[in-house]
Write an enzyme that holds these catalytic residues in place. Structure first.
Site, PDB file in Angstrom:
ATOM      1  N   ASP A  91      37.837   3.308  47.899  1.00 36.84           N
ATOM      2  CA  ASP A  91      37.556   2.303  46.866  1.00 36.84           C
ATOM      3  C   ASP A  91      38.814   1.456  46.680  1.00 36.84           C
ATOM      4  OD1 ASP A  91      36.780   0.863  44.710  1.00 36.84           O
ATOM      5  OD2 ASP A  91      36.848   2.483  43.257  1.00 36.84           O
ATOM      6  N   ASP A  96      30.081   2.383  40.954  1.00 30.97           N
ATOM      7  CA  ASP A  96      29.757   1.144  41.673  1.00 30.97           C
ATOM      8  C   ASP A  96      28.248   0.936  41.726  1.00 30.97           C
ATOM      9  OD1 ASP A  96      32.396   0.746  42.038  1.00 30.97           O
ATOM     10  OD2 ASP A  96      32.428   0.989  44.214  1.00 30.97           O
ATOM     11  N   THR A 119      35.598  -4.815  45.320  1.00 34.88           N
ATOM     12  CA  THR A 119      37.053  -4.819  45.090  1.00 34.88           C
ATOM     13  C   THR A 119      37.828  -4.948  46.402  1.00 34.88           C
ATOM     14  OG1 THR A 119      36.878  -2.417  44.999  1.00 34.88           O
ATOM     15  CG2 THR A 119      37.083  -3.554  42.920  1.00 34.88           C
ATOM     16  N   THR A 120      37.317  -4.319  47.476  1.00 32.35           N
ATOM     17  CA  THR A 120      38.001  -4.419  48.776  1.00 32.35           C
ATOM     18  C   THR A 120      37.829  -5.824  49.335  1.00 32.35           C
ATOM     19  OG1 THR A 120      37.424  -2.108  49.117  1.00 32.35           O
ATOM     20  CG2 THR A 120      38.253  -3.294  51.017  1.00 32.35           C
TER      21      THR A 120
END
Length: 550
Positions: free
Chosen positions: A64, A396, A97-98
């Site tokens: 994550d 998520d 987020t990545t």
């Protein structure tokens, strides 16, 4: 980079106390690229995990992006602002987020060539801003498709696509069901406004032991608590529940109280007063015939005695947040004083109250509620590390389910939407920076292909050709990369879709960050280095002059 039992440190610091101009801009770009490179391998279904060690010796294993960047320590200010955007993305939409870091890093790298050609940063920024406006227009218009909110299967497919890149993908059906049930439970519609507060009312409880398949969602609330007295009932069907925010004990005077005891009867009188006060409180509770009493404060021994005689179970020192969840689940009202208790404050919505033991701990369940507006997700797993990773993945999934319900529009996944947006931008491109930003979007499909070991150049060329040959201007081209095999697939056939709100937030955050870092032309450090002469303040200079005059 990592190891030695310390927090992972990425050293990206300035060498001098003050740097300015082109050099700073190139350094900022370099810092952004390095941060993006750290988590580039964490994108897609074949993503690698990172193992991080904190200073206390604890470890975190995750892919994550936000969790990784939270643990990394960086010294360069531009790198710090890159880490901040992953946090923003996580708080805003909970996913992507990545992607946002990888995109922001690539957009900064795309600007490097123009800075080297001595093009002024404001020209690059103007082009980037124009490209962002066009992107938003395309995404909200022809490149996204509407979703029927009542179609459970379609929503489940989207949530499954989000979990597909995570550790939890092996149990995707279980996770999808839990996520959808939780979001539908806490969904509240009033005055034409839809509210889905996952953080407050969908609590995740992790109990090591058992297998992941044993994880489930409760139609109610679970607390890590036991009854206050061992003889109290531990299993009650259809309980009447009272929630209190006051102590069932005598309020002792603070330090300013001065009591003088002259005879032995005085002390007995004090004890009688205390007992009277507690008995009155208990009588006010017993009058409503509840089965269970939860209080946020303490319950004295004497109160336990009165409640036990009346057949009432008491649980004490419940957290405020847990008390709020119980109130939403069983329809009770939290009362601050026992004198104010009314019949309407009693919660009757719970189906069962019971105490269960897992391992060495006792847990209290208020379960099988008729219309709960709060729920608890009970996770089981082999170890704490696995449970922590499952919880991150599940958060998520919950956020994605929430996003779809609040904004039911979708875009194709697997890098298809990035390629489609890039293709539209290329058709409009007139300037270099605008074209460079369009190319930068291709980093997502390229990284997906790299992470599963495919031939990147051949795959991307084939994908570009598919999008270039797409003629329907009102529908998005849904060809993308299968993150498992690296082959080209039609995402419509594969059923891989992503919520529009996540993509919009990703692009906005990435472009805005690139613009912000390009606008910096000077870094002035406030810290003093060894060997640097200290510059005197104006007041010190005046003192020195005065001493010289003397």
């Amino acid at each position: 980079m990592f190891g030695g039992g310390r927090a992972p440190i990425l050293v990206l610091s300035q060498n001098t106390k003050r740097e300015s101009g082109r050099k700073v801009q190139l350094e900022n770009i370099n810092a952004g690229k390095q941060i993006a490179d750290v988590i580039r391998t964490c994108l897609g279904p074949q993503a690698m995990l990172k193992m991080l060690m904190d200073p206390m010796g604890g470890i975190v294993m995750t892919n994550d992006g936000n969790a990784i960047l939270r643990e990394i320590t960086v010294q360069h200010p531009a790198a710090k602002s890159m880490i901040e955007i992953a946090r923003t993305q996580d708080e805003e939409v909970g996913d992507g987020t990545t992607s946002v870091i990888v995109l922001a890093g690539e957009m900064l790298a795309a600007a490097e060539q123009f800075l080297e050609q001595q093009i002024h940063p404001t020209i690059i920024i103007r082009q980037y801003r124009q490209a962002l406006e066009d992107m938003v227009q395309f995404l909200e218009g022809p490149l996204s498709v509407p979703l029927d909110r009542s179609d459970k299967n379609a929503i489940a497919e989207v949530v499954k696509g989000c979990i597909g890149t995570k550790f939890l993908s092996k149990w995707s059906d279980l996770a999808v069901n839990i996520a959808l049930d939780a979001v539908n439970t806490v969904l509240l519609e009033e005055n034409g406004r839809t509210e889905v507060d996952i953080k407050r009312y969908a609590k995740v409880e992790k109990i090591p032991g058992g297998s992941v398949e044993e994880s489930r969602i409760l139609r109610g609330v679970m607390l890590n608590k036991d009854v206050t007295h061992p003889k109290m009932k531990r299993h009650i069907k259809n309980p009447r529940i009272i929630l209190l925010d006051c102590a069932l004990e005598y309020k002792k005077g603070e330090s300013q109280t001065n009591v003088e005891i002259s005879t032995e009867t005085d002390f007995t009188k004090l004890l009688e007063l205390e007992e009277e006060h507690v008995k009155r409180q208990c009588d006010e509770i017993i009058a409503l015939k509840p089965d269970v009493v939860f209080t946020e404060k303490g319950v004295s021994d004497i109160a336990q005695h009165f409640l036990l005689k009346a057949g009432i179970t008491a649980i004490r020192r419940v957290r405020k947040s847990d008390n709020n969840r119980i109130a939403r689940a069983c329809g009770a009202v939290i009362v601050n004083r026992t004198e104010e208790l009314q019949e309407s404050d009693v919660g009757t919505g719970a189906g069962v109250f019971e105490i269960k033991k897992f391992g060495d701990e006792y847990f209290c369940f208020v379960d099988e509620c008729k219309n709960p507006k709060a729920c608890t997700i009970l996770l089981r797993g082999a170890s704490k590390d696995i449970l922590n990773e499952i919880e991150r993945n599940l958060q998520d999934a919950l956020q994605v389910a929430r996003n779809i319900i609040l904004s039911p529009r979708l875009v194709p996944g697997g890098g298809a939407i990035e390629m489609a947006v890039a293709q539209r931008l290329m058709q409009k491109a007139t300037h270099g920076p605008y074209r460079a930003l369009a190319h930068a979007l291709e980093i997502i499909p390229r990284t997906l292909a790299q992470n599963c070991g495919a031939n990147t150049i051949r795959t991307l060329t084939a994908l570009r050709a598919k999008h270039a040959n797409h003629t329907d201007a009102d529908k998005p081209c849904t060809w993308g990369i299968d993150g498992e095999t690296g082959e080209l697939v039609d995402m419509k056939v594969k059923g891989l879709w992503e919520p529009l709100s996540v993509k919009l937030q990703t692009y906005k955050t990435a472009v805005e960050t690139a613009i912000l870092l390009l606008r910096i032309d000077d870094i002035v450090s406030g810290s003093k280095k060894k060997g640097d002469k200290e510059v005197p303040t104006p007041s010190q200079m005046q003192q020195q002059e005065a001493q010289g005059a003397d």
